[in-house]
Motif scaffolding. Sequence first.
Motif, PDB file in Angstrom:
ATOM      1  N   ALA A   1      14.045  14.017  -7.856  1.00 61.40           N
ATOM      2  CA  ALA A   1      13.633  14.441  -6.518  1.00 61.40           C
ATOM      3  C   ALA A   1      12.958  15.807  -6.581  1.00 61.40           C
ATOM      4  O   ALA A   1      11.927  16.034  -5.944  1.00 61.40           O
ATOM      5  N   ALA A   2      13.524  16.714  -7.367  1.00 62.09           N
ATOM      6  CA  ALA A   2      12.938  18.040  -7.516  1.00 62.09           C
ATOM      7  C   ALA A   2      11.575  17.965  -8.193  1.00 62.09           C
ATOM      8  O   ALA A   2      10.646  18.688  -7.806  1.00 62.09           O
ATOM      9  N   THR A   3      11.434  17.094  -9.167  1.00 63.59           N
ATOM     10  CA  THR A   3      10.143  16.919  -9.841  1.00 63.59           C
ATOM     11  C   THR A   3       9.089  16.448  -8.848  1.00 63.59           C
ATOM     12  O   THR A   3       7.973  16.987  -8.816  1.00 63.59           O
ATOM     13  N   LEU A   4       9.429  15.462  -8.042  1.00 63.45           N
ATOM     14  CA  LEU A   4       8.485  14.990  -7.016  1.00 63.45           C
ATOM     15  C   LEU A   4       8.134  16.113  -6.056  1.00 63.45           C
ATOM     16  O   LEU A   4       6.968  16.286  -5.678  1.00 63.45           O
ATOM     17  N   ALA A   5       9.126  16.874  -5.637  1.00 63.42           N
ATOM     18  CA  ALA A   5       8.893  17.967  -4.696  1.00 63.42           C
ATOM     19  C   ALA A   5       7.983  19.029  -5.301  1.00 63.42           C
ATOM     20  O   ALA A   5       7.092  19.553  -4.613  1.00 63.42           O
TER      21      ALA A   5
END
Length: 99
Positions: free
Chosen positions: A20-24
């Motif tokens: 999720a952090a990577t996508l963000a």
Amino acid sequence: MRPRPEYGKPDSGQGSAEEAATLALMALGWTLSDGARADRLLALTGLDVDALRAGIDNPAILAAVLTFLADHEPDLIACAEAIDTTPAALVAAQERLSR
């Protein structure tokens, strides 16, 4: 690092906080690539440049970036296309980071 394709499936139960952090972060990069859009992000989220820099690893800040995109569907769709994911995956990442 690309998130797993199944992360975008609403019922998959997949997707780590790291994904999720990577996508963000990818979405943040896309958002900041356009000056007007970057200014709108700062204005609408109440963040300033220093807070954004300091909070780059803060799930709440990353969720705010994704919320900003989710609140304007044309940007959400354009961002998803640009970073090779789906709008649903971005929304799922926002929900994951907001927990």
